[in-house]
Design an enzyme around this catalytic site. Structure first.
Site, PDB file in Angstrom:
ATOM      1  N   SER A 104       0.909  -1.380  -0.011  1.00  0.00           N
ATOM      2  CA  SER A 104       0.041   0.000   0.089  1.00  0.00           C
ATOM      3  C   SER A 104       0.942   1.166   0.027  1.00  0.00           C
ATOM      4  O   SER A 104       1.752   1.388   0.618  1.00  0.00           O
ATOM      5  CB  SER A 104      -0.967  -0.174   1.241  1.00  0.00           C
ATOM      6  OG  SER A 104      -1.679   1.056   1.129  1.00  0.00           O
ATOM      7  N   GLY A 105       0.577   2.239  -0.912  1.00  0.00           N
ATOM      8  CA  GLY A 105       1.456   3.455  -1.062  1.00  0.00           C
ATOM      9  C   GLY A 105       2.536   3.317  -2.080  1.00  0.00           C
ATOM     10  O   GLY A 105       3.344   4.341  -2.176  1.00  0.00           O
ATOM     11  N   THR A 109      -2.187   2.220  -8.067  1.00  0.00           N
ATOM     12  CA  THR A 109      -2.969   2.980  -8.544  1.00  0.00           C
ATOM     13  C   THR A 109      -2.813   3.934  -9.680  1.00  0.00           C
ATOM     14  O   THR A 109      -3.483   3.928 -10.862  1.00  0.00           O
ATOM     15  CB  THR A 109      -4.172   3.649  -7.663  1.00  0.00           C
ATOM     16  OG1 THR A 109      -4.746   2.781  -6.531  1.00  0.00           O
ATOM     17  CG2 THR A 109      -5.411   4.150  -8.075  1.00  0.00           C
ATOM     18  N   ASN A 156      -1.178   6.009   2.547  1.00  0.00           N
ATOM     19  CA  ASN A 156      -1.391   6.642   1.344  1.00  0.00           C
ATOM     20  C   ASN A 156      -2.496   7.577   1.304  1.00  0.00           C
ATOM     21  O   ASN A 156      -3.573   7.109   1.652  1.00  0.00           O
ATOM     22  CB  ASN A 156      -1.776   5.310   0.277  1.00  0.00           C
ATOM     23  CG  ASN A 156      -1.900   5.492  -0.966  1.00  0.00           C
ATOM     24  OD1 ASN A 156      -1.963   6.689  -1.620  1.00  0.00           O
ATOM     25  ND2 ASN A 156      -2.079   4.536  -1.664  1.00  0.00           N
ATOM     26  N   SER A 159      -5.669   5.538  -1.128  1.00  0.00           N
ATOM     27  CA  SER A 159      -5.280   3.885  -1.051  1.00  0.00           C
ATOM     28  C   SER A 159      -6.684   3.202  -1.546  1.00  0.00           C
ATOM     29  O   SER A 159      -7.781   3.603  -1.227  1.00  0.00           O
ATOM     30  CB  SER A 159      -5.061   3.609   0.231  1.00  0.00           C
ATOM     31  OG  SER A 159      -5.031   2.302   0.194  1.00  0.00           O
ATOM     32  N   SER A 160      -6.452   2.304  -2.520  1.00  0.00           N
ATOM     33  CA  SER A 160      -7.611   1.699  -3.068  1.00  0.00           C
ATOM     34  C   SER A 160      -7.914   0.512  -2.018  1.00  0.00           C
ATOM     35  O   SER A 160      -7.092  -0.204  -1.359  1.00  0.00           O
ATOM     36  CB  SER A 160      -6.898   0.606  -4.184  1.00  0.00           C
ATOM     37  OG  SER A 160      -6.741   1.347  -5.284  1.00  0.00           O
ATOM     38  N   GLY A 386      -2.368  -3.587  -2.151  1.00  0.00           N
ATOM     39  CA  GLY A 386      -0.864  -4.021  -1.649  1.00  0.00           C
ATOM     40  C   GLY A 386      -0.852  -4.839  -0.389  1.00  0.00           C
ATOM     41  O   GLY A 386      -1.846  -4.608   0.486  1.00  0.00           O
ATOM     42  N   GLU A 388      -0.322  -5.136   3.427  1.00  0.00           N
ATOM     43  CA  GLU A 388      -0.808  -4.150   4.701  1.00  0.00           C
ATOM     44  C   GLU A 388      -0.129  -4.669   5.836  1.00  0.00           C
ATOM     45  O   GLU A 388      -0.573  -5.767   6.341  1.00  0.00           O
ATOM     46  CB  GLU A 388      -2.093  -3.551   4.531  1.00  0.00           C
ATOM     47  CG  GLU A 388      -2.601  -2.980   3.357  1.00  0.00           C
ATOM     48  CD  GLU A 388      -4.080  -2.570   3.372  1.00  0.00           C
ATOM     49  OE1 GLU A 388      -4.171  -1.655   2.642  1.00  0.00           O
ATOM     50  OE2 GLU A 388      -4.710  -2.935   4.200  1.00  0.00           O
TER      51      GLU A 388
END
Length: 969
Positions: A104-105, A109, A156, A159-160, A386, A388
């Site tokens: 994540s981050g 995306t 992020n 973040s998705s 991603g 986490e």
């Protein structure tokens, strides 16, 4: 021309490292990050480091630099991998996918958006409107899904919080014709709770900060996010996100995609309902549970388009069916709060899935027939959450990390394990390279009866009160000896784990501690049927359609629904199977630091990601392996035109021998290995060189085929034209002969006809004989005239010539020329000048004016050689003016003729013209009204005026000359 980066930026491809070691890998990665080079290759894998700043490397000019180029021709870039996937799909008619992975981050995306923009930019060169519409909707769908599925987390800002896989469908020309979006595990717990420093989904803040006041009033909400319990944690956070501008962008995108006004309004109403639900509180009065802020019930009634009593009943009671009996069981305050939160989460999740479904309805390929339109190929783009590790990791983080384990397993299967196994199977000399296979972790989670998901499902199905602690006990019992699982009970000395709460999984990306609190509830994902019936019975058709299961009656028995864990596991297995059947391209995203700095490269942070992503093993396999492999028949089918030994078909013992001869002829034998069924090419440059030679040969083949075909077409066209010309000539001869025969038939006996054929109608000539017909008619007319004239006496011939002269001079100018009667030439003519009777006598030498009262004694004689012209009027009057050289013109009105009322103008003019012509002199004849003349050298005008009561013509003087008054009738 290929453009290569200077070595000051490091190695553009990790495969080119002098020594393959983690230290050299990290040194090269850091150097490129610090020099602003965020992309690096590992063969055909792109390693992307999040720059945490805007970079001017995605414009239209950069798109043109990568369009149609091979990977090695330009510096590493996302566009290069997107173009490679597109070319593979178009050239080999093969489905491809781009898998974007990282924690994540790390920038997944953004990478997926740039890939989508690139594919949109290079397709549809002919600007077909339908293709442009599809491209626009595919791009706009990203904007909408980010608003409702992304949130700011501690790592992020965008973040998705859901997994997204988009298939883009292409027609045989390579233009996008539609698509399909699959979404996975929306983190709906974020609807009601966020950790410190995080926000809920963007959609809430966009609505509150971007919607006009009139819309907010209609939804009974205010602009301040801290006024709502569900989002007040995120509402206090300062963020760089411009929620107001994003609200307008999302609303516009929804309209472009095709959402109706009513649908968009329903979306806003659902968001407002969830915000109000968070502020709903329950109290107790004795044994009765009450809603404390009852005003909100009427707000729910308005927003959900349902009855107030139904809303209150669904919030406070649960309907239970026992056999045929139906019981209404009142909630406790705690149960009512749980139901409220469950409703909020379920409404948001259902809204999100409905939005995805509506987008799919609009962008999916419709009425596509492969037999008519050619094969429909696909490029898939996977942008999924991603890996986490949070302060508090719950059910959602467990599912997300399991998803990443599955994707890492796919990467290992396709890039590392399968590649090495294929070399051994094909008999290619190969030294095995060790790598970490995370299959053991995947089995730990999803294995039947023993895996964590199975233990969780069993706990949820137990009768009686089931707690999260019971679930943890089940894990400890079944997984006590597993090397990648532990808990405080199994490791009593490990104080980082809480008793009866925590367990630890050793993932490929690192150790993660999970809290079992909420696992059971989130897995059951219970929503009381009363809420489903409430929403299904709404008078809002959009909201009603989101809850079709609400139509079930209370006593209707249904199968136990699948748990959230089972649904997610099944969707992951299907996703991996879908990706495995496509040709994969990878983007491996790395997060350089945790503080979002564009300058900081945390060595240990990045080293950990490089290790768990298996990038070093990837480099080793790529250096030792082969960039491309293909079966011999398919390879020949594509490249056989390069060699004279294989084009158009070879006569060698086998396809393998033919491929060998082809590669030897091209000088690539040193870079090739020959397996049992496939040819293996070590470096991409060799493949690209083959492609360049193929393109060159294809152009020559196409030119040759065009030449042959154009020659064939030209010969066919020539034969058709020649045949048409022969037919045309024959037809033309036929028409000419037919016309000549018809003219001959009609005019055969004209000499014996009374009018010498004047009454005979001429046949219509063919177009080609029109000028001939004109000449033919002229000849006939001359013959006809000669035939008439040859029988005339000299006097009659003289009269005819005079009439012809009169006709030529006056035809179309005067109505009555007297041509039908005989011209006597001996008429008495009076009425002249001073309104007195006079007579005019014209001989072959003179023109005499005489007085009839004095026995026609000549009063004046004018030699004819002194006459220069004659003027007459266009009317029926008999006005004549003789013009003379000495400007002493003679004005005459021919009246009192015998016989009376006959026009003699034509006879006079014709006689004079005939005489002048015989003397080879020219006489000017003018037809005008009024007539200009000269009297004794003075210019004057003679005007003819008809008068009703005038019995005889009469001259009177006027200021400008004379007026001839004639009878008006």
């Amino acid at each position: 021309m290929a453009e290569h980066e200077s070595l000051e930026f490091g190695k553009a491809d990790f495969v080119l490292l002098d020594n393959v070691s983690l230290e050299e890998f990290m040194t090269n990665l850091k150097l490129r990050f610090e020099k602003g080079r965020i992309y690096t290759y590992i063969g055909e894998v792109v390693v992307s480091v999040n720059p945490y700043r805007a970079m001017n490397i995605y414009g239209r000019d950069v798109v043109e630099q990568y369009k149609g180029r091979e990977l090695y021709e330009r510096p590493p870039h996302l566009f290069a991998i997107a173009d490679a996937a597109y070319k593979a799909m178009k050239r080999r008619n093969k489905d491809t996918c781009i898998v974007i992975s990282g924690e994540s981050g790390a920038g997944k995306t953004e990478a997926s958006k740039y890939i989508m923009q690139y594919i949109a930019a290079i397709t549809n060169p002919n600007q077909r409107a339908e293709v442009e519409r599809v491209k626009n909707m595919l791009l706009k769908s990203n904007c909408v899904l980010e608003a409702f599925g992304n949130a700011k987390t501690s790592r992020n800002d965008n973040s998705s919080r859901f997994g997204k896989y988009m298939d883009i469908n292409f027609d045989f020309k390579g233009d996008p014709i539609g698509g399909h979006i699959s979404n996975y595990l929306l983190e709906k717990s974020r609807v009601i709770f966020q950790q410190e420093g995080e926000r809920s989904f963007h959609s809430y803040y966009q609505l509150l900060r971007g919607a006009p006041d009139s819309l907010l009033r209609s939804l009974h909400i205010q602009k301040d996010p801290t006024a709502y319990n569900y989002i007040k944690v995120g509402g206090q956070i300062k963020s760089s996100i411009n929620d107001g501008a994003d609200f307008k962008a999302v609303a516009d995108a929804m309209k472009v995609i095709g959402f109706t006004g009513d649908e968009i309004q329903t979306v806003y109403k659902i968001l407002a309902t969830i915000l109000h639900l968070g502020n709903l509180t329950f109290g107790v009065d004795g044994d009765v549970t009450l809603i404390e802020n009852t005003k909100l019930v009427s707000v729910f009634r308005e927003l959900l388009s349902t009855k107030e009593e139904n809303v209150e009943k669904a919030l406070l009671y649960r309907t239970v069916a026992t056999g045929r009996d139906v019981i209404e069981k009142q909630h406790t305050a705690q149960e009512a709060s749980y139901g409220r939160d469950a409703l909020a989460k379920a409404m948001y999740e259902r809204l999100f899935c409905w939005i995805v479904g509506r987008i799919n309805d609009i962008i999916e390929v419709k009425n596509y027939d492969a037999r008519v339109h050619g094969k429909n190929t696909v490029i898939g783009v996977l942008d999924i959450y991603g890996f986490e590790i949070f302060q508090n990791n719950s059910f959602e983080q467990f599912c997300i990390n399991y998803c990443n384990e599955k994707l890492q397993q796919l990467f290992i299967q396709l890039v590392l394990k399968q590649e090495q196994e294929e070399y051994q199977r094909e008999g290619i000399p190969w030294k095995h390279i060790d790598y970490f296979n995370n299959q053991i972790i995947v089995d730990l989670v999803e294995q039947q009866h023993k895996g964590i998901f199975s233990v969780l499902d069993e706990a949820c199905m137990n009768v009686g009160k089931v707690t999260d602690e019971v679930f943890l006990q089940g894990l400890n019992g079944k997984l006590a000896k597993h090397a990648h699982y532990t808990s405080r009970k199994l490791s009593p000395t490990d104080k980082s784990l809480e008793f009866d709460r925590d367990f630890r999984i050793r993932h490929y990306a690192g150790d993660v501690v999970y809290s079992v609190v909420g696992f059971i509830d989130k897995n059951k994902d219970t929503l009381f049927q009363d809420f489903k019936r409430l929403l299904y019975n709404s008078s809002n058709p959009v909201l009603k359609a989101m809850w079709p299961e609400g139509k079930l009656s209370i006593t209707e028995v249904t199968k136990r629904p699948l748990t959230a864990a089972t649904l997610f596991k099944n969707s992951m297995i299907m996703l991996v199977e879908n990706l495995a059947c496509k040709e994969p391209y990878y983007v491996r995203c790395i997060k350089p630091n945790d503080v979002k700095s564009p300058l900081l490269f945390e060595q240990e942070r990045c080293r950990h990601q490089v290790e768990y992503l298996g990038l070093l093993e990837n480099v080793r396999v790529r250096r030792a392996g082969f960039a491309y492999r293909q079966t011999y028949p398919r390879f020949l089918q594509r490249y056989k035109m390069i060699s004279e030994f294989t084009w158009p078909n070879h006569d060698l013992p086998s396809d393998k021998d033919a491929v060998k001869r082809l590669m030897q002829g091209c000088g690539f034998d040193h870079d090739v290995a020959y397996g049992k069924t496939k040819v293996f090419i070590r470096t991409p440059r060799t493949l690209f060189s083959l492609e360049e030679q193929r393109v060159d040969m294809v152009q020559r083949i196409v030119l040759f085929l065009q030449k042959v075909w154009r020659g064939t077409i030209a010969r066919m066209r020539y034969r058709r034209m020649r045949a048409a010309l022969v037919i045309l000539q024959a037809y033309r001869r036929y028409k000419v002969k037919s016309y000549i025969r018809e003219v001959n038939r009609r005019f055969k006996n004209v000499r014996s006809m009374k009018d010498y054929g004047r009454h005979v109608k001429w046949p219509t000539p063919p177009k080609v004989l029109r000028k001939f017909e004109e000449a033919f008619r002229s000849i006939y007319n001359r013959w006809w005239a000669w035939t008439l004239i040859k029988g005339l006496s000299p006097e009659e011939a003289l009269q005819v010539r005079a009439k012809v002269a009169s006709l030529e001079a006056l035809k179309g100018q005067r109505a009555d020329l007297g041509l039908q009667r005989a011209w006597e030439g001996n008429y008495l003519i009076n009425r002249f000048h001073k309104a007195e009777d006079r007579a005019v006598l014209i001989t072959d030498r003179h023109l005499y004016k005489m007085d009839p009262l004095k026995q026609y004694k000549p009063m004046k004689s004018i030699p004819l050689y002194n006459v220069t012209g004659v003027s007459v009027s266009p009317g029926k009057d008999q006005l004549v003016v003789f013009h003379t050289k000495d400007s002493r013109d003679l004005v005459v009105c021919l009246q009192g003729m015998v016989p009376a009322n006959e026009s003699r103008i034509g006879e006079l003019v014709g006689t004079l013209l005939s005489h002048f012509k015989s003397e080879k002199r020219k006489l000017q004849v003018n037809i005008a009204s009024p007539i200009q003349c000269s009297m004794s050298g003075r210019k004057c005008t003679v005007i003819v005026e008809p008068k009703i009561n005038q019995s005889q013509p009469d001259f009177t003087k006027s200021r400008s000359g004379y007026i001839l008054a004639v009878p008006g009738n």
